[in-house]
Design an enzyme around this catalytic site. Structure first.
Site: not given
Length: 404
Positions: A121, A224, A198, A362, A201
């Site tokens: 991202h 999220k 990261d 993104c 997700q």
């Protein structure tokens, strides 16, 4: 038993209609919906214990502080951090990445190297570019393969004694590919580099065990994982958090201030300047409680059913191509249809009540690799159903008929 109807009843928005059609919400990769227990907790905070934290001796301040710190302990347990002070409240994953990148920019020397991947991202690319520009370090990139996986052979070749940090996502937001982060972390540590993961997700679909992973940093966003927007977590190993300079100056993060010198508070407050999103931090703990009550093993098994079903049904549409065809994948289907722009598909299926994401997500380097303007992304959560997938498939077929 995984009672999907009982779970759906927990989410008031799923009863809404869009364009006079029942809502089919498949944009969970952008943000998740919120269960009523989370919505109620937001109202409860503001109506019952609204006060600033860590600063007051009065009762409401103590109640708010206790609730906020209890949420930190919940999150520590959830991700299996060694210490509660290794859990920092942030406004989201992007803030966590920028906090660490800003700190590393002050530690790096010219010629040092940072490795990211082509699967990232923008939020896990741009802050590291800033860090390199400020320090004279060099940014290197792990390339993609045609199936959406990262090229691990090239990754190992990129690692040198100049590598100071590797920053990769756990799961790709654009393709749903699950990266082999255990391997990535192990290889980076062998040459003395730190690793930033990261997890934005990943955390909706699995429980990260940061000690088992042995990552140095792990960041994710509250919105999220069924929590409120403007919330997030940065986990960092104690030694690294002590080594990094503060990201922001202000109240709460100081030990003593004089005009000659300022000293900083101990962890975690060193990185939590100013009045935080108190309600958000408290309610993030409520959201995590809810997900653990549903159960991540049950979530993973059910979402795999949704992914397999959606993949099978969508691939029956002539001219449809799915990007990210790997064995290890989260519940994301990113696709295009020959001769049709993804935006046009998204606009038409929206008229039928189906919410999908279209564009580059993104993640422009990924789209550039595949030489496409973007994709249609359908991202599923545990409150979605196969019947909703059927609605999506019929809507896509209709869009294809209208546009070709």
């Amino acid at each position: 038993m995984f009672d999907i109807q009982a779970i759906r009843a927990d989410f008031p928005i799923l009863k809404e209609k869009v364009n006079a059609k029942p809502l089919v919400y498949f944009d969970n990769g952008a943000t998740s919906q919120k269960p009523k227990v989370v919505l109620d907790a937001i109202q409860q905070y503001y109506t019952e214990i609204n006060a600033n934290i860590h600063r007051g001796v009065h009762t409401l301040s103590q109640l708010a502080t206790d609730a906020y710190e209890e949420s930190r302990f919940k999150i520590q347990k959830h991700i299996n951090a060694k210490h509660a002070h290794e859990v920092l409240f942030t406004s989201g994953t992007t803030f966590g990445i920028n906090l660490v990148a800003n700190g590393f920019a002050q530690l790096l020397q010219p010629g040092d190297e940072i490795i990211v991947s082509e699967l990232e991202h923008h939020s896990n690319i741009v802050p590291w570019q800033f860090a390199c520009q400020r320090s004279g370090a060099v940014l290197k990139v792990i390339p993609l393969k045609e199936n959406g996986e990262l090229n691990m052979e090239v990754y190992q070749q990129l690692l040198t004694n100049k590598t100071k940090l590797v920053a990769v996502n756990h799961i790709s937001n654009a393709l749903g590919v699950i990266n082999p982060i255990e391997f990535i972390i192990e290889k980076a540590h062998q040459i003395g580099a730190a690793v930033f993961i990261d997890g934005a997700q990943a955390t909706p679909h699995l429980k990260p065990d940061v000690q088992a992973l042995d990552c140095d940093f792990y960041a994710f966003s509250g919105h999220k994982i069924c929590g409120p927007t403007g919330t997030g977590i940065l986990y960092g190993k104690e030694a690294w958090l002590n080594a990094l300079p503060p990201y922001q100056g202000g109240g709460e993060m100081i030990k003593e201030v004089t005009f000659e010198e300022t000293t900083f508070a101990e962890l975690p407050h060193k990185f939590e300047a100013g009045t935080p999103n108190i309600a958000g931090g408290i309610v993030l703990g409520v959201a995590i409680d809810y997900l653990n009550q549903v159960g991540f093993d049950a979530i993973a098994a059910y979402e795999k059913e949704l992914l397999d079903y959606a993949t099978e049904q969508l691939l029956q549409i002539p001219g449809l191509r799915i990007y990210g065809n790997t064995e290890h994948k989260a519940s994301v289907v990113s696709f295009n249809i020959d001769g049709i722009h993804p935006y046009d598909i998204g606009a038409i299926v929206d008229k039928m009540g189906v919410a999908v994401r279209t564009g580059h997500h993104c993640a422009q380097p990924i789209m550039r690799y595949f030489n496409i303007p973007g994709t249609v992304r359908a991202s599923f959560m545990f409150y979605n159903t196969k019947e909703e997938i059927d609605v999506l498939v019929q809507a896509v077929k209709k869009a294809q008929t209208m546009l070709l």
